[in-house]
Design an enzyme around this catalytic site. Structure first.
Site, PDB file in Angstrom:
ATOM      1  N   TYR A 127       0.884  -1.415  -0.109  1.00 25.81           N
ATOM      2  CA  TYR A 127       0.003   0.074  -0.103  1.00 25.81           C
ATOM      3  C   TYR A 127       0.947   1.293  -0.039  1.00 25.81           C
ATOM      4  CZ  TYR A 127      -3.749   3.303   0.968  1.00 25.81           C
ATOM      5  OH  TYR A 127      -4.553   4.241   0.913  1.00 25.81           O
ATOM      6  N   GLN A 188     -10.995  -0.396   1.007  1.00 25.48           N
ATOM      7  CA  GLN A 188     -11.338  -1.247  -0.090  1.00 25.48           C
ATOM      8  C   GLN A 188     -10.116  -1.747  -0.790  1.00 25.48           C
ATOM      9  OE1 GLN A 188     -11.960   2.041   0.417  1.00 25.48           O
ATOM     10  NE2 GLN A 188     -11.528   3.238  -1.808  1.00 25.48           N
ATOM     11  N   ASN A 211      -3.685   5.474   6.303  1.00 23.20           N
ATOM     12  CA  ASN A 211      -4.598   6.250   7.382  1.00 23.20           C
ATOM     13  C   ASN A 211      -5.344   5.083   8.287  1.00 23.20           C
ATOM     14  OD1 ASN A 211      -6.719   5.208   5.846  1.00 23.20           O
ATOM     15  ND2 ASN A 211      -6.965   7.381   4.739  1.00 23.20           N
ATOM     16  N   SER A 234       5.332   8.382  14.846  1.00 21.87           N
ATOM     17  CA  SER A 234       6.800   7.732  14.718  1.00 21.87           C
ATOM     18  C   SER A 234       7.647   8.733  15.613  1.00 21.87           C
ATOM     19  CB  SER A 234       7.070   8.029  13.412  1.00 21.87           C
ATOM     20  OG  SER A 234       7.296   9.266  13.229  1.00 21.87           O
ATOM     21  N   GLN A 256      12.160  15.105  12.455  1.00 24.22           N
ATOM     22  CA  GLN A 256      11.209  14.120  12.731  1.00 24.22           C
ATOM     23  C   GLN A 256       9.925  14.877  12.978  1.00 24.22           C
ATOM     24  OE1 GLN A 256      11.551  10.785  13.064  1.00 24.22           O
ATOM     25  NE2 GLN A 256       9.635  10.639  13.559  1.00 24.22           N
ATOM     26  N   HIS A 259       7.210  15.699  10.196  1.00 25.53           N
ATOM     27  CA  HIS A 259       6.755  14.539   9.522  1.00 25.53           C
ATOM     28  C   HIS A 259       4.858  14.793   9.975  1.00 25.53           C
ATOM     29  CE1 HIS A 259       8.955  11.812   7.292  1.00 25.53           C
ATOM     30  NE2 HIS A 259       9.765  11.796   8.542  1.00 25.53           N
ATOM     31  N   GLU A 324      11.686   4.461  17.492  1.00 21.60           N
ATOM     32  CA  GLU A 324      11.897   4.172  16.348  1.00 21.60           C
ATOM     33  C   GLU A 324      13.151   4.378  15.765  1.00 21.60           C
ATOM     34  OE1 GLU A 324       9.157   6.457  13.970  1.00 21.60           O
ATOM     35  OE2 GLU A 324       9.622   5.092  12.019  1.00 21.60           O
ATOM     36  N   HIS A 325      13.686   5.687  15.817  1.00 20.55           N
ATOM     37  CA  HIS A 325      15.055   6.022  15.399  1.00 20.55           C
ATOM     38  C   HIS A 325      15.775   6.402  16.961  1.00 20.55           C
ATOM     39  CE1 HIS A 325      12.327   7.333  12.408  1.00 20.55           C
ATOM     40  NE2 HIS A 325      13.023   6.775  11.559  1.00 20.55           N
ATOM     41  N   ASP A 358      16.748   7.505   6.310  1.00 19.06           N
ATOM     42  CA  ASP A 358      15.231   7.714   5.746  1.00 19.06           C
ATOM     43  C   ASP A 358      15.563   7.556   4.093  1.00 19.06           C
ATOM     44  OD1 ASP A 358      14.151   8.401   7.998  1.00 19.06           O
ATOM     45  OD2 ASP A 358      14.230  10.527   7.833  1.00 19.06           O
ATOM     46  N   HIS A 417      -3.153 -40.658  18.180  1.00 19.28           N
ATOM     47  CA  HIS A 417      -1.756 -40.279  18.033  1.00 19.28           C
ATOM     48  C   HIS A 417      -0.753 -41.404  18.428  1.00 19.28           C
ATOM     49  CE1 HIS A 417      -3.388 -36.365  18.071  1.00 19.28           C
ATOM     50  NE2 HIS A 417      -2.119 -35.616  17.657  1.00 19.28           N
TER      51      HIS A 417
END
Lengths: 426, 426
Positions: A127, A188, A211, A234, A256, A259, A324-325, A358, A417
């Site tokens: 995506y 969808q 999203n 993030s 950062q 963003h 994250e970073h 990045d 078994h």
């Protein structure tokens, strides 16, 4: 920025309050997404076209984007951008190739062979968000690890737009080696990838950020197909001592912050004077930023300056944040590697600025967010393979161990078994 | 059993109808679970005790099970069972140790270091079902890979019972090296592990199978903590030719069928006479099974005999089924390994009967079910680690690539990213 000081326990308690992950409770979105998925299962392509009209205000003749359109898009992109994407691609490939794993076979017991095969997923969906969040770099980061894993077919979906899909996204898809692109977005598109339609092939796994509708749809189809981690706000965490350069730290925190108004920017330091300079520099640098309004919200609401008394407590705090970073701007940064327990991507020293990762170094920029680095990993080749176990026994090898097997099977009340083994020796 | 014959496409279409994975739509359970989680977040241990009273009819003084109780349980278990569990443990360890991965470092470019650290999760929760589904073998299979990964603290939860937790479960937990056991079950135990309470520590990841409430709770806390795959109906697929022994095949199919009325048992063969003998043998062997009623339901409703014309089409069909367990009972089975694309655990030849893997060989028996072997793996050491990327650049190395970075950052409209690099060269 909000300052936190005091002992480690107090700081961790305060952070925990601020950043606590909670169960998202959005039943309205969940119900809406459930309906969309049901519609796509029932009506296939027609449902996709109807939703494009409704949500994206685009009347589509074709969901599929032709090779010709892709090539035309590629031609429109500036040569220097193409060159930079190609250079980044090379680095991404050389890094991710090191993640490739090998089958193993174990023959340590007579008559017994045990092993593990590493097999690629057959088909993967990626995506790619639309609008201002359409990042060509993310196309490379999501697609190339799958290619290296040996995935044969990579299907990209991205929201339709009256202006068409951005040229640079088409170019990145071409450079990365995407096999098919469909202009579908939202829940969808996730439904289409999970269940398949007349034209969209069903995939084995879906990756890529989106999203709230996309994220909710991914969570709902989880199990029918594989999904990657669910991305939250993030963050960057920076560990710095008095030797660090406040201008670089301010700039990296802002990279950062620009963003997203929810982005978290956290400096942990044992130097109050450094912290003061960083904060001053942030407000100075902010002034001329095009995304100033976003960055300022992020810094004000989700920026933290944490003063710790020792280097050890700095690491304790940062490991709890699990950023994250993580930038380590300490004297002799490599010597602290063993102190890091939780971080998506670690940047050592004053020249490993986060944007290097990045865009260029080749490490992945799809990373665990919101403290989930405690249990999630960066996107990697390992996300696009699965393992199969292999077992072989000779009759003699089975004879030797059959009593242990039947004892355990009968203890668990599973007589069939036990008999499956015993029939072999009747 | 239902027979499927004809060409490969027709067979796959029929199977797809029969076994199609669908979005589970159980809003009532979802809402109930959401409430339970909310209660546990708010009221902690008291909520856990209230739910134990309500759902398990047990009034608990203590949630925690003492070492004394565990040791006493262990003492009650038959020596031969302990010995068999110890032997299985040894095999599980020797197999899973081969899954351990190593850090890597890459220094191919001057002034650049890139690497990947493999780090264990700090704390893991293991859910062990109660009642007849309390399997000591599963305790070993869930706990030992986490130990090998280096997880320091393993918390087991299992439903309370008026008779106490079964001795053999306590014994297996002791043998596996579980650090703490709490008698809590259902959605409330998953909530406790995900969010923590006064006595139950918050974990980083939750593994282990459970009923619909447990599975729904795991799905709801996914993202707050990591979870393993969501288990569906399990299955065995057997590929056999005329050389195969119908008695063994019937017995192995029944060993799967006795688990659960929803269990899937699928024989794919090119020999009608073998298929007929297997079917006859199943009904003969069924007669004397203690769990006959369960097995017969599974065989009747979810058993399939598929006749394929060639070995190649047998593999095409089986790869589409992507069985949890795959037995290859063909002449020279090892020669077909490269034909297998999707299977959780592969058993080669007539002596690698599936229960060998359930109890003893050391490969894991927590496997991807319901066709999810297309994208999921057996539980393994890799489920209990996460990776961290590492990047280091010298100033000179950054200078060489800075233009590519700033070009891409500006193309994406992220000016602060570009400036973070440029400030280093002002």
């Amino acid at each position: 920025m909000k300052w936190l000081t005091g002992n480690t326990v107090d700081i961790l308690t305060a952070l925990n309050e601020d950043f606590r992950l909670t169960q998202e409770d959005n039943q309205q979105v969940e119900e809406q997404v459930r309906q969309i998925i049901r519609q796509v299962i029932q009506n296939g392509d027609q449902a996709l076209k109807d939703y494009s009209k409704k949500f994206d205000q685009v009347e589509l003749q074709e969901l599929f984007i032709s090779q010709e359109t892709i090539d035309q898009g590629y031609q429109q992109v500036e040569k220097e951008v193409i060159a930079a994407l190609e250079a980044a691609k090379e680095n991404i490939i050389s890094y991710h190739q090191k993640q490739k794993q090998h089958d193993f076979m174990d023959t340590e017991k007579t008559g017994v062979l045990r092993g593990q095969l590493v097999l690629p997923l057959a088909r993967v969906g990626v995506y790619v968000p639309g609008g201002t969040a359409a990042y060509p770099s993310s196309v490379l980061m999501n697609v190339l690890p799958a290619k290296i894993a040996g995935v044969k077919e990579i299907i990209m979906v991205t929201p339709p737009s009256v202006n068409g899909v951005p040229d640079v996204i088409l170019a990145a898809a071409k450079i990365a080696g995407v096999n098919k692109i469909f202009q579908i977005g939202g829940a969808q598109s996730i439904a289409a990838l999970a269940y398949g339609t007349e034209t969209v092939p069903k995939v084995d796994k879906i990756v890529g950020p989106g999203n709230i509708y996309v994220a909710t749809a991914k969570k709902q189809v989880f199990g029918v197909v594989g999904i990657d981690m669910i991305a939250g706000p993030s963050e960057i965490g920076i560990l710095a001592d008095e030797s660090a350069n406040p201008t670089y730290i301010a700039a990296d925190l802002l990279s950062q912050a620009e963003h997203d108004t929810l982005a978290r920017t956290i400096l942990v330091t044992n130097s109050i004077s450094l912290a003061e300079q960083v904060e001053k520099d942030i407000y100075r640098q902010l002034e001329s930023l095009p995304r100033k309004e976003i960055a300022i919200q992020a810094i004000k609401n989700h920026g933290r300056i944490i003063i710790a008394s020792t280097i050890a407590s700095m690491f304790t705090i940062m490991n709890e944040i699990a950023p994250e970073h993580l930038e380590v701007q300490l004297t002799d940064p490599i010597s602290y590697l063993h102190e890091i327990k939780n971080a998506g991507s670690i940047f050592l020293g004053e020249y490993a600025s986060e944007p290097v990762g990045d865009y260029f170094s080749g490490t992945n920029h799809v990373l665990p967010t919101s403290g989930t680095a405690k249990f999630y990993s960066p996107l990697g080749v390992y996300d696009f393979v699965k393992y199969s176990q292999v077992t072989y026994y000779t009759k003699e090898a089975l004879a030797e161990v059959k009593d242990a097997i039947t004892v355990l099977a009968r203890k668990e009340g599973l007589e069939a078994h036990a008999r499956a083994i015993e029939y072999r020796f009747d």
